[in-house]
Scaffold this motif. Structure first.
Motif, short mmCIF file in Angstrom:
data_model
loop_
_atom_site.label_atom_id
_atom_site.label_comp_id
_atom_site.label_asym_id
_atom_site.label_seq_id
_atom_site.Cartn_x
_atom_site.Cartn_y
_atom_site.Cartn_z
N LEU A 129 0.80 -1.14 0.09
CA LEU A 129 -0.17 -0.03 -0.18
C LEU A 129 0.90 1.41 0.11
O LEU A 129 1.60 1.65 0.83
CB LEU A 129 -1.08 -0.01 1.25
N ALA A 130 0.91 1.91 -1.09
CA ALA A 130 1.45 3.25 -0.95
C ALA A 130 0.52 4.24 -0.61
O ALA A 130 -0.48 4.29 -0.96
CB ALA A 130 1.93 3.69 -2.53
N ILE A 131 1.25 4.95 0.22
CA ILE A 131 0.50 6.18 1.02
C ILE A 131 1.37 7.52 0.80
O ILE A 131 2.53 7.33 0.93
CB ILE A 131 0.39 5.82 2.41
N GLY A 132 0.59 8.29 0.39
CA GLY A 132 1.12 9.83 0.30
C GLY A 132 0.51 10.81 0.11
O GLY A 132 -0.91 10.95 0.09
N TYR A 133 1.00 12.27 0.04
CA TYR A 133 0.20 13.51 -0.28
C TYR A 133 -0.18 13.23 -1.81
O TYR A 133 0.80 13.19 -2.69
CB TYR A 133 0.64 14.71 -0.01
N PRO A 134 -1.41 13.37 -2.41
CA PRO A 134 -1.76 13.56 -3.74
C PRO A 134 -0.99 14.74 -4.39
O PRO A 134 -1.24 15.87 -3.67
CB PRO A 134 -3.21 13.38 -3.79
#
Length: 125
Positions: free
Chosen positions: A80-85
């Motif tokens: 799962l990649a998580i970051g600020y769009p």
């Protein structure tokens, strides 16, 4: 999927772990991974973060296990990649409006809405 912790518990208590040898254990572990993935996506997105599940890590599990230093009795099911769009394209206002405008949402209706949302996401990839 993590059966390592149950293995350690079995070692401490004198019970032999067998769940990893049975299809029931694999199915239960897979369901658990899906639940954890869904909860992680909801939690991240509630904080304004974007997410992107990565199912392709199952294609090269040995490399992922080595890269992450995973112990025995574990198997990488999904990343799962998580970051600020970078932009606002990740927001689906139609889905949010549909859910908030319905006072009583049945499971069947909710599943239909989720299916529509997933289909829209797949079309945008």
């Amino acid at each position: 999927m993590d059966f390592y912790r149950t293995y350690l518990t079995g070692e401490r208590t004198g019970y032999k772990q067998v769940i990893h040898k049975d299809i029931e254990g694999i199915l239960a572990g897979s369901v658990d991974c899906g639940i954890i993935l869904g909860a992680s996506v909801i939690a991240a997105e509630s904080l304004g973060l974007g997410t992107f599940p990565i199912g392709g890590i199952r294609k090269n599990p040995e490399e992922v296990i080595e890269l992450l230093g995973l112990p025995k009795y574990t198997f990488p099911m999904v990343g799962l990649a998580i970051g600020y769009p970078a932009d606002e394209s990740h927001k689906n206002l139609e889905f949010l409006l549909a859910v908030t405008s319905i006072k009583k949402v049945t499971i069947k209706v909710l599943l239909k809405l989720l299916l529509i949302l997933m289909m829209k996401k797949c079309q945008n990839i």
